[in-house]
Every structure is written in C-alpha cells, then in structure tokens.
Design an enzyme around this catalytic site. Structure first.
Site, PDB file in Angstrom:
ATOM      1  CE1 TYR A 166      27.383 -31.562 -29.900  1.00  0.00           C
ATOM      2  CE2 TYR A 166      26.775 -31.059 -32.182  1.00  0.00           C
ATOM      3  CZ  TYR A 166      26.577 -31.825 -30.903  1.00  0.00           C
ATOM      4  OH  TYR A 166      25.560 -32.912 -30.633  1.00  0.00           O
ATOM      5  CD  GLU A 185      26.525 -34.945 -28.090  1.00  0.00           C
ATOM      6  OE1 GLU A 185      25.562 -34.575 -28.452  1.00  0.00           O
ATOM      7  OE2 GLU A 185      26.969 -34.947 -27.183  1.00  0.00           O
TER       8      GLU A 185
END
Ligand code: ADP
Ligand code: MG
Length: 379
Positions: free
Chosen positions: A101, A188
């Site tokens: 992530y 993101e």
C-alpha cells in the site's frame, strides 16, 4: 473531485508509474473485444466512485474473451455501496507476488503531505489502519525539498517492503510528483504490486483532486463525470457558482455561503424545506443572477424562490436587474420573496417597484412568507 481508477491510472502513467494496460468498456461485448485484443488473462473492474469493489464482486479475472464477456455482464449494472456500475475497466492481469500500500494525503496537523506505506496492502487496508496502525508507516514530506529518492529508499526499507528497492522508491517519488502536479488531495496505490517477474506496477489507483485548484487544470476538470452528479449541479458549476440540490420545495438564492446557509436555516425553522443551496458569490452581476434563477427554476420541485441579498461588493440593483430580466424572458414564473439590504438597496427597490416580487424588510419575514406561499398555495 473523485476520479475513476482508469482516469487515476492515466494520470499516474503520465508521471512514469507503470500501470497494467487497460481500456474502458460500457458493454459486455466491448469487454470481450478488448480481452481478445490483449489475448491474455484480463481483470474486469467496476468503475464506480467507491472502494471495496473487490469484496463486493466488482473485480473479476477472466481467462478467455468469452469469460470476459460473461464477467463484464455480471459486473455491469452491479450496485456497489449505492453506486451503479455503468462501465468496467478491462485490464491485463498481472502476476501478483506481493501487494503493498502506498498513499499520500494532506495532513492538516503537520500541514504537510504525508506518505503512508505498508507491506500489508490489498483489499483490507482500512482494517489494518483500524486494528494495527503501527503496520502503516507515516512520513510527512518537506514541501521545500519534495520526496527525495534517498528518503524514499529509506522508507521502503523501514516499511519492510521486499523487491527491487530502486523501482519501489521510484514509484513513491513519482507518486509524490503526480500528487503535487495535479493538485490532488489524495493519491493512493492499493495494491502496489510486485509481480512474479519483479516488476513494480500500480494495480489500483485512487486520486481525489482538490476542487479549489481545478481552475489550474482545465484538462482535468473535463473529466468531471456528469452522470455522477445531479445535472443541475453540473450546469451550475459550468456557470461558476456553488449549487447543491436538496430535497425541498423552496428555491434559495443568496450571496455568500454563510448567508445562504443562514437562509436555509430560516426556511427550515419557518416550517419549509429548501430545494437547493445556491451561492452567487461576491460581486455578481445581473447575468450571474439571471443564470442562477434559470438553474433554480429548472428544478421541478421548486414551488417558490427566496432571494436573500446582503449588498456588499454585490450591488442589489444588479440583482434586481437579473430578476427582472428573468421575469421578462418568462423564466421566472414562480412566486418570489426577496430581501435586499446594503449596497444599492434603494436603487434595487425602485427597479422592482410594481413587479410581481414580494419584498420584505428582514430575512425572517421573507422566510415565513415564502414558506406560507409554498405550503399554503399562494397568497
Ligand atoms: P478495490 O480496492 O476497489 O477492492 P482493486 O483494484 O484493489 O479494487 O482490486 C482488488 C484486488 O483485485 C486487488 O487487491 C488484486 O488482488 C486484484 N487485482 C486488481 N487488479 C488486478 C490486475 N490487473 N491483475 C491481477 N489482479 C488484480
Ligand atoms: Mg484497491
């Protein structure tokens, strides 16, 4: 402004971040055609403005073009958290070895862009954040230097990511450059994938653009998705004023967000329901007022309009001219209650004399009157 995954990936690719090739399909047959063009396993992904698509059945692998058609037809029309899927991204599947992530947000406390990095990427990052926040590394970036490659490499090591250090760190640097370059408020990559072949690719991407900076990116504001917003909100944003569609029947037009909110409160307290929020902004001329009335009157729920103007840099007589023009053109046919005060108040009142507009000395009286007209069927 929220971007779709495919749009976000397009932007990331401009900054050099590797993304799997993919194209958008609106029908199952289009998805099949794209899959046969790639001639490889593809992943079909719902393009909706919400996360958690994987868990909701909005992300499916397809080994053959026929399977791609089938999976696309399952996903198209699927309702994911209230968003109906109207298009899918058909992308080449990647051979996933690791899912990480990487995210950037603007942190108001440190007043910096903060990089978040975790080796526990994939579909459950929200759970990781809630249960084991220490598994997500947070790093405020110095705006004067930006994210420098040596810092990025250090962070990759600290977060325990495995794979090609240079490639992983490179993506973080590019993500920061993209974030700043497009004026994002969030960017993101989840998952940031390390493939079995050792490549680093963004398999999913989310970008939220800062609306206040959109004027600097005319190419990006064109991505605004008309279908995701109320058509009147789209029209209003093209005219340049803030309009939000609400559920009630009293159309509201005012100058200044504070005054408009106060006006909504007054209408509510008087027993009415506002049909919208509309702020014509400061210094509006007659044409802006005219367009505002046009938008409000297009809403079939509107039974009456409350125009609340406190003249400062906005001249009340300009507002009056806009109102009169709208009446003359037959756009404004619903009852109007008005309160005008401040700059050019007298001129405005003179212009409106004899016109079918109910004038009130105070906001409270105007609110009560318009609610009575709307609820009680006229006066
Ligand atoms: P969401 O975050 O909305 O659930 P993602 O795009 O992250 O959607 O997809 C969910 C999961 O699907 C990913 O964690 C990954 O395991 C898998 N996936 C997504 N894109 C690909 C791809 N191109 N190739 C292979 N697997 C993928
Ligand atoms: Mg994801």
């Amino acid at each position: 402004m929220n971007l779709h995954e495919y749009q976000a990936k397009e932007l990331l690719a401009r900054y050099g971040i590797p993304v799997p090739p993919g194209r958008v399909a609106y029908t199952a047959d289009e998805a099949k055609a794209i899959a046969s063009e790639y001639g490889d396993t593809v992943v079909i992904k719902a393009q909706v403005h919400t996360g958690g698509r994987g868990k909701a059945g909005g992300v499916k692998l397809a080994k053959t073009p026929e399977e791609a058609r089938e999976k696309a037809s399952q996903i198209l029309g699927l309702n994911i958290r209230g968003f109906v899927t109207k298009k899918v991204l058909v992308g080449k599947a990647v051979d996933i070895a690791k899912e990480y992530y990487a995210g950037l947000i603007l942190d108001r406390v440190t007043q910096r862009v903060v990089l978040m990095l975790s080796k526990e990427g994939g579909v459950d990052i929200e759970e990781v954040a809630a249960e084991r926040p220490q598994a997500i590394l947070k790093y405020p970036i110095n705006p004067a230097t930006g994210l420098r490659p040596f810092e990025a490499r250090e962070l990759v090591k600290q977060a325990g990511l495995e794979g090609n250090l240079g490639k992983l760190a490179g993506v973080l640097v590019q993500l920061y450059q993209a974030y700043v370059g497009v004026d994002a408020s969030t960017a993101e990559i989840n998952p940031l994938v390390v493939t079995a072949q050792g490549e680093v690719v963004a398999a999913d991407a989310k970008i939220v653009l800062d609306d206040n900076a959109l004027y600097r990116h005319p190419d990006l504001s064109r991505l605004r998705e008309a279908e995701a917003e109320h058509p009147l909100e789209v029209e209003a944003s093209n005219y340049g004023f803030a309009y939000v569609k609400l559920e009630g029947s009293v159309g509201i037009i005012g100058n200044g967000a504070g005054l408009v909110m106060y006006t909504l409160d007054l209408v509510n307290r008087s027993g009415g329901k506002p049909a919208n929020f509309l702020d014509i902004g400061g210094g509006a001329k007659a044409d802006v007022v005219y367009n505002a009335i046009k938008v409000v009157c297009k809403d079939p729920d509107v039974k009456g309009i409350f125009i609340n103007i406190f003249g400062g840099i906005t001249r009340a007589d300009e507002v009056a001219k806009g109102v009169i023009q709208a009446m003359n053109d037959g756009i404004l046919t619903k009852p109007v209650a008005m309160r005008v005060a401040g700059t050019a108040e007298e001129e405005a009142k003179k212009l409106l004399e004899g016109k079918p507009v109910y004038m009130y000395p105070s906001s409270i009286e105007a609110a009560k009157a318009i609610v009575e007209m709307v609820n009680g069927g006229g006066r």
